[in-house]
Write a protein that holds these residues in place. Structure first.
Motif, mmCIF file in Angstrom:
data_model
loop_
_atom_site.group_PDB
_atom_site.id
_atom_site.type_symbol
_atom_site.label_atom_id
_atom_site.label_comp_id
_atom_site.label_asym_id
_atom_site.label_seq_id
_atom_site.Cartn_x
_atom_site.Cartn_y
_atom_site.Cartn_z
ATOM 1 N N LEU A 309 -56.458 2.333 -2.859
ATOM 2 C CA LEU A 309 -55.143 1.604 -2.699
ATOM 3 C C LEU A 309 -54.125 2.939 -3.230
ATOM 4 N N TYR A 310 -54.570 3.740 -3.963
ATOM 5 C CA TYR A 310 -53.689 5.016 -4.212
ATOM 6 C C TYR A 310 -53.422 6.013 -3.048
ATOM 7 N N GLU A 311 -54.409 6.085 -2.251
ATOM 8 C CA GLU A 311 -54.489 6.801 -0.836
ATOM 9 C C GLU A 311 -53.764 6.309 0.033
ATOM 10 N N MET A 312 -53.657 5.028 0.096
ATOM 11 C CA MET A 312 -52.778 4.159 1.147
ATOM 12 C C MET A 312 -51.500 4.270 0.617
ATOM 13 N N THR A 313 -51.122 4.567 -0.367
ATOM 14 C CA THR A 313 -49.883 4.304 -1.110
ATOM 15 C C THR A 313 -49.124 5.700 -0.940
ATOM 16 N N TYR A 314 -49.920 6.826 -1.398
ATOM 17 C CA TYR A 314 -49.347 7.988 -1.586
ATOM 18 C C TYR A 314 -49.784 9.075 -0.611
ATOM 19 N N GLY A 315 -50.830 8.483 0.281
ATOM 20 C CA GLY A 315 -51.052 9.539 1.287
ATOM 21 C C GLY A 315 -52.084 10.718 0.854
ATOM 22 N N ARG A 316 -52.738 10.610 -0.343
ATOM 23 C CA ARG A 316 -53.505 11.580 -0.863
ATOM 24 C C ARG A 316 -54.200 10.940 -1.953
ATOM 25 N N PRO A 317 -55.387 11.699 -2.518
ATOM 26 C CA PRO A 317 -56.118 10.892 -3.657
ATOM 27 C C PRO A 317 -55.361 11.289 -4.832
ATOM 28 N N PRO A 318 -55.728 10.594 -6.109
ATOM 29 C CA PRO A 318 -55.223 10.879 -7.430
ATOM 30 C C PRO A 318 -55.542 12.248 -7.740
ATOM 31 N N ASP A 319 -54.697 13.135 -8.578
ATOM 32 C CA ASP A 319 -55.058 14.433 -8.944
ATOM 33 C C ASP A 319 -56.284 14.272 -9.966
ATOM 34 N N THR A 320 -55.992 13.387 -11.087
ATOM 35 C CA THR A 320 -57.197 13.309 -12.104
ATOM 36 C C THR A 320 -57.334 11.498 -12.236
ATOM 37 N N ILE A 321 -58.521 11.387 -12.699
ATOM 38 C CA ILE A 321 -58.697 9.946 -13.224
ATOM 39 C C ILE A 321 -58.964 10.213 -14.836
ATOM 40 N N PRO A 322 -58.383 9.313 -15.752
ATOM 41 C CA PRO A 322 -57.465 8.228 -15.338
ATOM 42 C C PRO A 322 -56.293 8.950 -15.016
ATOM 43 N N VAL A 323 -55.488 8.222 -14.509
ATOM 44 C CA VAL A 323 -54.025 8.425 -13.788
ATOM 45 C C VAL A 323 -53.108 8.051 -15.223
ATOM 46 N N ALA A 329 -43.643 4.021 -6.026
ATOM 47 C CA ALA A 329 -44.201 3.255 -4.860
ATOM 48 C C ALA A 329 -43.343 2.408 -4.106
ATOM 49 N N PRO A 330 -43.560 1.991 -2.955
ATOM 50 C CA PRO A 330 -42.912 1.089 -2.190
ATOM 51 C C PRO A 330 -42.634 -0.248 -2.677
ATOM 52 N N SER A 331 -43.509 -0.760 -3.979
ATOM 53 C CA SER A 331 -43.274 -1.857 -4.693
ATOM 54 C C SER A 331 -43.888 -1.695 -5.897
ATOM 55 N N VAL A 332 -43.161 -2.308 -7.017
ATOM 56 C CA VAL A 332 -43.795 -2.395 -8.412
ATOM 57 C C VAL A 332 -44.976 -3.168 -8.415
ATOM 58 N N PHE A 333 -45.210 -4.037 -7.255
ATOM 59 C CA PHE A 333 -46.579 -4.723 -7.497
ATOM 60 C C PHE A 333 -47.816 -3.824 -7.042
ATOM 61 N N VAL A 334 -47.648 -2.707 -6.240
ATOM 62 C CA VAL A 334 -48.704 -1.830 -6.037
ATOM 63 C C VAL A 334 -48.753 -1.165 -7.474
ATOM 64 N N VAL A 335 -48.075 -0.815 -8.027
ATOM 65 C CA VAL A 335 -47.898 0.154 -9.195
ATOM 66 C C VAL A 335 -49.039 -0.763 -10.205
ATOM 67 N N SER A 336 -48.594 -2.121 -10.321
ATOM 68 C CA SER A 336 -49.340 -3.066 -11.452
ATOM 69 C C SER A 336 -50.726 -3.136 -11.005
ATOM 70 N N VAL A 337 -51.313 -3.160 -9.931
ATOM 71 C CA VAL A 337 -52.601 -3.260 -9.228
ATOM 72 C C VAL A 337 -53.474 -1.843 -9.698
ATOM 73 N N LEU A 338 -52.515 -0.688 -9.641
ATOM 74 C CA LEU A 338 -53.079 0.701 -9.761
ATOM 75 C C LEU A 338 -53.381 0.688 -11.049
ATOM 76 N N GLU A 339 -52.522 0.374 -12.074
ATOM 77 C CA GLU A 339 -52.474 0.405 -13.414
ATOM 78 C C GLU A 339 -53.525 -0.647 -13.994
ATOM 79 N N SER A 340 -54.029 -1.578 -13.241
ATOM 80 C CA SER A 340 -54.940 -2.319 -13.660
ATOM 81 C C SER A 340 -56.395 -1.648 -13.359
ATOM 82 N N ILE A 341 -56.589 -0.633 -12.724
ATOM 83 C CA ILE A 341 -57.796 -0.264 -12.391
ATOM 84 C C ILE A 341 -57.888 1.503 -12.782
ATOM 85 N N LEU A 342 -56.962 2.242 -12.719
ATOM 86 C CA LEU A 342 -56.826 3.424 -12.675
ATOM 87 C C LEU A 342 -56.356 4.130 -14.051
ATOM 88 N N THR A 343 -55.719 3.454 -14.810
ATOM 89 C CA THR A 343 -55.253 4.069 -16.108
ATOM 90 C C THR A 343 -56.252 4.128 -17.139
#
Length: 492
Positions: A309-323, A329-343
Motif C-alpha cells: 500500500l505504501y508503494e502504491m501510494t508513494y511510488g517507492r518502498p518505505p525508507d525504514t520500518i517502522p515508519v 497522501a491522496p487521502s487521510v484514509f490511506v494514512v490511517s491504514v498505513l498507520e495501523s500496519i507500519l508504525t
C-alpha cells in the motif's frame, strides 16, 4: 544445502583475514556488474602511493561504507552477486544449469511445449529461474515457465507437496492468476502461467518493461510517482479479498509484494501461490522477522500489504520500518491504514486482521464488479497437512525472531560497555579502588608497627626486625581489585 535469505541483521564487516587487495578487486567486480544507474560510494583508486598505510586505512573505511550501503539496500542485498561476494561457499551452485536440466527432463515427457527464450534475472530469487514458453501447435500464445528449488520452510511430505502443487491449476478466483500447469518432485517444482505483456503491479508503479532484469526495473527508478487514489482503493480491496479467501481456506501464503500481483485490465491477480508450499522465504522476511508480534502467516500477509500500500501510494518502498511519519497522501484514509500496519505502535501491538482492514473507510465503499465464483477445493487430509506445515513455518519464524531479539540485546550491551563514557567510568572506579586499597594497606602496616612497639615496651617476646627494613605493605588487595576491574571489562 545452506539457505540464506539475507545477510544477518547488523553490520557486515570486511574480513580482516582476506588481503585488502582481494577485497578491493571483489568490490570492483561487484560494482561493475551492478546496474549502472544506481550510484554507489565505491572509494576512489590511487596509482601512486596505493600501499601507504594511511591510504589503505582510508580505502578500507570507504569499502566498509560501500558494503554498508549495499547490505542495507533491500533489493541489492538479495542480489546473487552480493550474496556470492559475502558468502561464496553457500552460493557456488549454478542454478541456471540445474533449472535447464529439470526443464529439459520436463519437455521429454511433455513434448507439446518448447522454450522461446530464457527470461534472465527477471525475478529476485537466486534459486528461481524463468523461461518464455510457447505451445507447438499455438505458436503465437506465450506462457512463462518458472522453476524453483525447495526452500527451508518446506514441511509437507513429498507426496502431499506433489498433490498440493498439482491442485493449484484447479484454483479459480477472480483475483488469482490462472495456472496452466504445475508439477513438483522431491527437490523442485515447475509452474507454467500465461505471459502478460502488461506485467505486474510493480511494473505499473515503476513504469518498467516486464522482461527486463529485476535490478534494472526496480532498483533505481527514473521517476517516482504513486498511483491514483481510485486505483489504490480498487487494487487494495481486490488484494484484501483474495487474502481473506486464502485465509478462510487455510491455505498459507506469506508472499505478497507488488511484483507478485499481475495486472489483467483493471484487475489485480495474485501470483506464486506455490511459494509457501515449496518453503521459499518471503521477500519481506528481513523486515517482519524483527518484530515478534508478527508471528502468524496471516499477520505476515497484513504486514506485507502495508508495504504494498505504501508503494502504491508513494511510488517507492518505505525508507525504514517502522515508519515514523508519512508524506502527504491522496487521502487521510490511506494514512490511517498505513498507520495501523507500519508504525512503531502497530508493530508492538500486532497486525490488524484482513477483515478489519476491509471495514476501514479506504476500502469499505469500493464496489467489486467481478461476478466470477471462487472455487478451490482442498481435500480434508491435505488441509490438515497444510495446517501442520503452517504451524511449522510460524514456529521457525518465532525462533528466528527470538534469536534476533537476543542478538540485539547483546549488541546493545556490548555497545554500551564499549562506549567512551563507560570506559571513563570504569577507569575512575579502578583508580578509586586502587587508592582505597593503598590506604587500607598503609593503615594496616601502621597498626602492626604500633603493636610491635607496645609489645617490646611490655617485655613480651617479639620477632627481631631491623628498623631500616620495615615489613612491606600487603599488595594482595590492590592486585585483586585490578583483576576484578579488568575481568568485568572483558566480560562486557
Amino acid at each position: 544445502m545452506a539457505f540464506m535469505e539475507k545477510p544477518p541483521a547488523g553490520k557486515v564487516l570486511l574480513d580482516d583475514t582476506v588481503p585488502l587487495t582481494a577485497q578491493i578487486e571483489a568490490s570492483q567486480s561487484l560494482h561493475s556488474h551492478t546496474i549502472s544507474t544506481l550510484s554507489l560510494p565505491l572509494p576512489p583508486k590511487k596509482l601512486i602511493g596505493n600501499m601507504e598505510r594511511e591510504f589503505i586505512a582510508e580505502r578500507q573505511k570507504g569499502l566498509q561504507a560501500y558494503l554498508d550501503v549495499i547490505t542495507t539496500h533491500h533489493i541489492l542485498s538479495n542480489c546473487e552477486l552480493v550474496k556470492k561476494f559475502l558468502d561464496p561457499n553457500s552460493y557456488s551452485v549454478n542454478y541456471t544449469e540445474i533449472a535447464l536440466q529439470h526443464v529439459s527432463m520436463f519437455f521429454r515427457s511433455e513434448p507439446k511445449w518448447e522454450v522461446a527464450e530464457p527470461l534472465k534475472d527477471i525475478g529476485w530469487r537466486i534459486r528461481k529461474k524463468y523461461f518464455l514458453m510457447k505451445i507447438k501447435n499455438q505458436p503465437k500464445e506465450r506462457l512463462v515457465l518458472s522453476w524453483a528449488d525447495l526452500g527451508p520452510d518446506k514441511y509437507l511430505s513429498d507426496r502431499d507437496l506433489q498433490y498440493a502443487v498439482k491442485l493449484l491449476s484447479s484454483c479459480s478466483h477472480p483475483y488469482i492468476y490462472k495456472i496452466t500447469f504445475a508439477t513438483a518432485n522431491e527437490s523442485s517444482a515447475l509452474v507454467i502461467r500465461p505471459f502478460s505483456e502488461k506485467g505486474t503491479l510493480k511494473d505499473l508503479i515503476y513504469k518498467a518493461k516486464p522482461k527486463d532484469p529485476f535490478l534494472k526495473k526496480y532498483c533505481n527508478p527514473k521517476k517516482i510517482q504513486g498511483l491514483e487514489l481510485q486505483q489504490i482503493k480498487t487494487y487494495g480491496r481486490q488484494i484484501l479479498e483474495v487474502l481473506k479467501f486464502l485465509h478462510e481456506k487455510g491455505f498459507p501464503y506469506g508472499h505478497l509484494h507488488s511484483a507478485n500481483v499481475m495486472l489483467d485490465g483493471d484487475t489485480c491477480k495474485l501470483l506464486d501461490l506455490e511459494n509457501s508450499l515449496l518453503g521459499l522465504p518471503s521477500f519481506y522476511r528481513s523486515y517482519f522477522s524483527q518484530f515478534r508480534k508478527i508471528n502468524t502467516l496471516e499477520g505476515v500477509d497484513v504486514h506485507c500489504f502495508g508495504h504494498l500500500l505504501y508503494e502504491m501510494t508513494y511510488g517507492r518502498p518505505p525508507d525504514t520500518i517502522p515508519v515514523e511519519s508519512f508524506p502527504p497522501a491522496p487521502s487521510v484514509f490511506v494514512v490511517s491504514v498505513l498507520e495501523s500496519i507500519l508504525t512503531c505502535e502497530a508493530l508492538k501491538n500486532g497486525m490488524p486482521t484482513v477483515s478489519r482492514l476491509l471495514q476501514m473507510p479506504l476500502f469499505s465503499d469500493v464496489l467489486l464488479t467481478n461476478s466470477e465464483k471462487p472455487q478451490f477445493k482442498i481435500p480434508t487430509k491435505l488441509k490438515e497437512a497444510l495446517k501442520i506445515s503452517k504451524e511449522c513455518i510460524e514456529k521457525r519464524l518465532t525462533e528466528e525472531q527470538k534469536l534476533i531479539h537476543q542478538h540485539r540485546r547483546l549488541t546493545r550491551a556490548q555497545s554500551h560497555h564499549g562506549s567512551e563514557e563507560e570506559k571513563k567510568k570504569r577507569k575512575i572506579l579502578a583508580r578509586k579502588k586502587s587508592k582505597r586499597s593503598a590506604n587500607e594497606s598503609g593503615e594496616e602496616h601502621s597498626a602492626k608497627y604500633s603493636n610491635s612497639n607496645n609489645s617490646a615496651g611490655s617485655g613480651a617476646s617479639s620477632p627481631l626486625t631491623s628498623p631500616s627494613s620495615p615489613t612491606p605493605p600487603s599488595t594482595a588487595g590492590t592486585f585483586m581489585n585490578h583483576c576484578s576491574v579488568y575481568l568485568s571489562y572483558v566480560v562486557f
